[in-house]
Motif scaffolding. Sequence first.
Motif, PDB file in Angstrom:
ATOM      1  N   ALA A  77     -11.834  -6.588  -6.968  1.00  0.00           N
ATOM      2  CA  ALA A  77     -11.980  -4.944  -6.945  1.00  0.00           C
ATOM      3  C   ALA A  77     -12.241  -4.567  -8.520  1.00  0.00           C
ATOM      4  O   ALA A  77     -11.960  -3.371  -8.856  1.00  0.00           O
ATOM      5  CB  ALA A  77     -10.737  -4.229  -6.841  1.00  0.00           C
ATOM      6  N   LEU A  78     -13.348  -5.449  -9.187  1.00  0.00           N
ATOM      7  CA  LEU A  78     -13.846  -5.045 -10.685  1.00  0.00           C
ATOM      8  C   LEU A  78     -14.863  -3.842 -10.300  1.00  0.00           C
ATOM      9  O   LEU A  78     -15.408  -3.724  -9.309  1.00  0.00           O
ATOM     10  CB  LEU A  78     -14.477  -6.247 -11.342  1.00  0.00           C
ATOM     11  CG  LEU A  78     -13.426  -7.414 -11.539  1.00  0.00           C
ATOM     12  CD1 LEU A  78     -14.174  -8.333 -12.306  1.00  0.00           C
ATOM     13  CD2 LEU A  78     -12.215  -6.691 -12.207  1.00  0.00           C
ATOM     14  N   PHE A  79     -15.258  -3.142 -11.374  1.00  0.00           N
ATOM     15  CA  PHE A  79     -16.222  -2.239 -11.175  1.00  0.00           C
ATOM     16  C   PHE A  79     -17.519  -2.769 -11.620  1.00  0.00           C
ATOM     17  O   PHE A  79     -17.741  -3.225 -12.591  1.00  0.00           O
ATOM     18  CB  PHE A  79     -15.883  -0.938 -12.063  1.00  0.00           C
ATOM     19  CG  PHE A  79     -14.357  -0.368 -12.163  1.00  0.00           C
ATOM     20  CD1 PHE A  79     -13.985  -0.200 -10.860  1.00  0.00           C
ATOM     21  CD2 PHE A  79     -13.511  -0.303 -13.161  1.00  0.00           C
ATOM     22  CE1 PHE A  79     -12.795   0.406 -10.669  1.00  0.00           C
ATOM     23  CE2 PHE A  79     -12.424   0.183 -13.239  1.00  0.00           C
ATOM     24  CZ  PHE A  79     -11.941   0.536 -11.853  1.00  0.00           C
ATOM     25  N   ARG A 125       0.954  -1.136   0.160  1.00  0.00           N
ATOM     26  CA  ARG A 125       0.162  -0.171   0.080  1.00  0.00           C
ATOM     27  C   ARG A 125       0.916   1.123   0.077  1.00  0.00           C
ATOM     28  O   ARG A 125       0.400   2.220  -0.444  1.00  0.00           O
ATOM     29  CB  ARG A 125      -0.869  -0.129   1.252  1.00  0.00           C
ATOM     30  CG  ARG A 125      -1.954  -1.205   1.130  1.00  0.00           C
ATOM     31  CD  ARG A 125      -3.061  -1.159   2.303  1.00  0.00           C
ATOM     32  NE  ARG A 125      -3.740   0.078   2.302  1.00  0.00           N
ATOM     33  CZ  ARG A 125      -4.832   0.397   1.511  1.00  0.00           C
ATOM     34  NH1 ARG A 125      -5.304  -0.838   0.749  1.00  0.00           N
ATOM     35  NH2 ARG A 125      -5.473   1.251   1.472  1.00  0.00           N
ATOM     36  N   ILE A 153       1.117   2.210 -11.682  1.00  0.00           N
ATOM     37  CA  ILE A 153       1.256   1.130 -11.151  1.00  0.00           C
ATOM     38  C   ILE A 153      -0.068   0.122 -11.619  1.00  0.00           C
ATOM     39  O   ILE A 153      -1.218   0.654 -11.187  1.00  0.00           O
ATOM     40  CB  ILE A 153       1.601   0.958  -9.514  1.00  0.00           C
ATOM     41  CG1 ILE A 153       2.966   1.859  -9.270  1.00  0.00           C
ATOM     42  CG2 ILE A 153       1.537  -0.335  -8.934  1.00  0.00           C
ATOM     43  CD1 ILE A 153       3.155   2.031  -7.787  1.00  0.00           C
ATOM     44  N   PHE A 162      -6.190  -6.906  -6.976  1.00  0.00           N
ATOM     45  CA  PHE A 162      -6.365  -7.091  -5.455  1.00  0.00           C
ATOM     46  C   PHE A 162      -6.911  -8.576  -5.221  1.00  0.00           C
ATOM     47  O   PHE A 162      -7.503  -9.264  -6.031  1.00  0.00           O
ATOM     48  CB  PHE A 162      -7.572  -6.177  -5.322  1.00  0.00           C
ATOM     49  CG  PHE A 162      -7.336  -4.694  -5.251  1.00  0.00           C
ATOM     50  CD1 PHE A 162      -7.036  -4.052  -4.068  1.00  0.00           C
ATOM     51  CD2 PHE A 162      -7.056  -4.140  -6.724  1.00  0.00           C
ATOM     52  CE1 PHE A 162      -6.622  -2.693  -4.285  1.00  0.00           C
ATOM     53  CE2 PHE A 162      -6.633  -2.811  -6.609  1.00  0.00           C
ATOM     54  CZ  PHE A 162      -6.490  -2.253  -5.478  1.00  0.00           C
ATOM     55  N   LEU A 177      -2.364  -2.717 -10.251  1.00  0.00           N
ATOM     56  CA  LEU A 177      -2.665  -3.430  -9.072  1.00  0.00           C
ATOM     57  C   LEU A 177      -3.731  -4.388  -9.116  1.00  0.00           C
ATOM     58  O   LEU A 177      -4.765  -4.299  -9.889  1.00  0.00           O
ATOM     59  CB  LEU A 177      -3.209  -2.425  -7.994  1.00  0.00           C
ATOM     60  CG  LEU A 177      -2.197  -1.794  -7.139  1.00  0.00           C
ATOM     61  CD1 LEU A 177      -2.957  -0.781  -6.150  1.00  0.00           C
ATOM     62  CD2 LEU A 177      -1.656  -2.818  -6.068  1.00  0.00           C
ATOM     63  N   ARG A 193      -6.858  -5.926 -16.641  1.00  0.00           N
ATOM     64  CA  ARG A 193      -6.962  -4.549 -16.293  1.00  0.00           C
ATOM     65  C   ARG A 193      -5.740  -3.841 -15.883  1.00  0.00           C
ATOM     66  O   ARG A 193      -5.469  -2.746 -16.267  1.00  0.00           O
ATOM     67  CB  ARG A 193      -8.165  -4.285 -15.402  1.00  0.00           C
ATOM     68  CG  ARG A 193      -8.486  -2.801 -15.187  1.00  0.00           C
ATOM     69  CD  ARG A 193      -9.362  -2.834 -14.246  1.00  0.00           C
ATOM     70  NE  ARG A 193      -9.229  -3.145 -12.668  1.00  0.00           N
ATOM     71  CZ  ARG A 193      -9.797  -3.452 -11.734  1.00  0.00           C
ATOM     72  NH1 ARG A 193     -11.093  -3.032 -11.617  1.00  0.00           N
ATOM     73  NH2 ARG A 193      -9.581  -3.823 -10.387  1.00  0.00           N
ATOM     74  N   ALA A 194      -5.055  -4.708 -15.402  1.00  0.00           N
ATOM     75  CA  ALA A 194      -3.710  -4.176 -14.910  1.00  0.00           C
ATOM     76  C   ALA A 194      -2.719  -4.122 -15.763  1.00  0.00           C
ATOM     77  O   ALA A 194      -1.875  -3.007 -15.930  1.00  0.00           O
ATOM     78  CB  ALA A 194      -3.281  -4.979 -13.386  1.00  0.00           C
ATOM     79  N   ASN A 208      -9.602  -9.307  -3.729  1.00  0.00           N
ATOM     80  CA  ASN A 208     -11.059  -9.734  -4.119  1.00  0.00           C
ATOM     81  C   ASN A 208     -11.743  -9.002  -5.324  1.00  0.00           C
ATOM     82  O   ASN A 208     -12.552  -8.289  -5.418  1.00  0.00           O
ATOM     83  CB  ASN A 208     -12.111  -8.905  -2.961  1.00  0.00           C
ATOM     84  CG  ASN A 208     -11.582  -7.763  -2.506  1.00  0.00           C
ATOM     85  OD1 ASN A 208     -10.521  -7.077  -3.215  1.00  0.00           O
ATOM     86  ND2 ASN A 208     -12.267  -7.033  -1.725  1.00  0.00           N
TER      87      ASN A 208
END
Lengths: 356, 268
Positions: A86-88, A48, A78, A82, A80, A147-148, A84
Motif C-alpha cells: 500500500a505504498l503511494f 480493521r 496507529i 499491509f 499499519l 512509514r508505519a 500488498n
Amino acid sequence: MTQSLALDHVTAHYGTTRVLEDLSIRIAAGELVSLLGASGCGKTTTLRLVAGFMTPTEGTIRLGERDLTRLPAHRRDIGLVFQNYALFPHLSVADNVGFGLRQRGVAPDERGRRVAAMLERVGLAALADRYPAALSGGQKQRVALARALVIEPQLLMFDEPLSNLDAKLRVDMRVEIRELQRANGATAVYVTHDQEEAFSISDRVAIMDAGRIVQLDTPETLYQRPNSEFVARFVGFENMIPLAVTRREAGVAIAEGAEGTRLALPEAEFGRVPDRFVLGARPAGLAVTDADAPLGIPATLGLRTYLGRAYQYQCRTPGGALVADGPLDRPLETGQAARLVPLAQQCCILPDAGRR
Amino acid sequence: MAAPRSPLDRTHPGLIAATAVVYLFLLGPLVIVFGAAFSNTTFLAFPPQGLSLRWFENAFANSAFRASFVTSMQVAFGGTGLALLLGVPAAYAMSRYRVQLPKALSVMFVLPILIPEIVAGFSMLRFLQVSLGLPVVAALLLGHALLVLPYTVRVIGASLAAFDFSAEEAAISLGSPPLKTFVTIVLPNIRSGVIAAFVLAFITSLNDVSISVFLTGPGVSTLPIQILSYVEQFFDPTVASVSVLLMVLTVAVMAAVERTLGLTTFTK
C-alpha cells in the motif's frame, strides 16, 4: 508512549453476516500478539476494527485510556503495515515515509532528519529518491515498515505483511520486524495465517476460528498443550484417538479405544488423564513397533514416504486412518502389521468434545 | 521453397493494403477540407484552384460564427467540468464500494450512450426547456454534461480499477482525513484517467450536433449548428476554413492539456 490495547465483547457484522462474536482480548503495552487462523476466521476484521475502517456493532475498543470505538480512523495514531505494501505510487520513498510526519505538522527539516534516520535503520538510505515501482517486494515492505514506524505510533498493526514475499525473505523480514518492534517498544498486533511465522515472533498467539478466539497463549503452551481438537490440529497433532480409561494403577492410566487398542499412559509423562478423552498425536508421537507387542494400537502399514528425518507411514487401524513416523534404519513394507505406541513428548490430552 | 507468409507478418501485402486503405479513408476527407479552406474559388472545390486566406477572413468577419464559437467553448468547458464534478465521485464510489452497491447503478451511468442521441436531444428539449423553462445556455450546458457523463464515469472508472485502495487506507491511518486523502493520494494516481476523460468529453461536446440541434435557440447557437445552418444558405468554402480552425483548436487543447497536466514525472 506505548499503550495497552483492550477489546471488550466486540461483535461485528458485514451486512447481516456476523463476522466477530463477543471477542475480548487484552494486549499489554509493548507486547506482540498474533491473530492466527484460516481466511474468514475474523482476524483481518479484528484488525480493521482496531484501525477504524469498520465499526463494531457491539463492544468497546480501548488503547490505553482512550476509547477508540467510534473515533475516526485518521485520529487513532496507529501504524499499519499491509499485505500488498500500500505504498503511494506517486511519491518517492522518502515522501512515502515522511507522509505521516507531514500530517502531524512536523517541520520540514526535522521531518527530513527523522525520515533519513528511519531509512537508515531499515537499510534503504540509498533508495530515498526512488519511486515504489522501482523497488523489489522486500524493499517495498521495508518502506511500508519505515512509514508505519517513523510516526512512533501507540500501536503497530501488521496485516499478513510477508505473504507476498518468497520463503527466504519471509524468514529474514520477520526477524527484522520483531527487532524493530522490540526496539520501538510499540504494542503490536500481527495478523497471519502462517503458524510458524506467528509462533516465531509473538509473545502470545490468539488462534481464531469462526469469529472467536479459540485459544490465547504463549507459542510454547499452544504447541505443547492445545486446549481443543481445533487448536491441536492447527499445531500439527494430526492424529486424534478417542479413548476411555478402564483402570488406573501406580500412576499409570490404562486406556482403551477402538477394537484392540489398549494403551498404558504414565501420568507423570502425559499429565492428568480424564476418564474419557482424545489423545492428540503428531506423526512423530506414534512409534511404529512390532505387531506382537502387548500394548498399542493395532495397525496395518500403508504408503511409506521419506521425510529425511524419518519414514512416514499411512496406517490403517480399527479406529480409522493414522499417520506415524517409523525409524530410518529399518524401512518397513506396505501391508505389514504393526503396533503404534504413543510418545508423551509428541502427544497431548484433549477433552472429549462430545464426539459420538 | 519459401514458407507461406502468416497474415500476422508485418510485411504481408494484404496487411499493407488494408493499412493503406484505412489511412486513405481517415486522412482523405481531411485533405479535401484543408485544400478547400485555402482555395481561391467561391465554391467548395478540390483540387483547390489558387491559394488564399480570404475564406478565413470571411469566417472571422462573420459575427454568428464568432458568437457560436464562444457558446461552444462555454458549453464544452462548462459541460465537461460539470460531468467531471459528477463523474469523478460517481466512478470513485462505484469502484470503492463495488461489492455493496447494486450492479444496476453502473448500467445507469451508461444509459445516455445507449439512447439514440436524437431521442435524447428531443427529450432534453421537452424536459429542460419546455417543462423546466431553463434558458438556452443553461439547457445546453446541462444537456452536454449529460451527454459526456458516461465517458467520464467509464474512463475514470477504468483508471480507478488499477488503483489499490489500501494506499488510501494507509494514508488515513497515518493521520490524513478522508477528503484530503482523496485529493492527495487518490487523485494523483488517477490523473491520466481524469485527463483522458476530460479530452474525450471536451471533444465529444465540441463536435456534438444531435443534442445541440434541439437545445440551441433563437440567437444562441453552437459552432457545429452554425456551420450546419450556414451550409443551408451558402456554398462557399467558409465552412471549410471554420472546420480547419475547429480541428486546429481541438488538437491545441489536447496538446495543452497533455503538456500542463499529463506530463508524468513518475513511472507507474
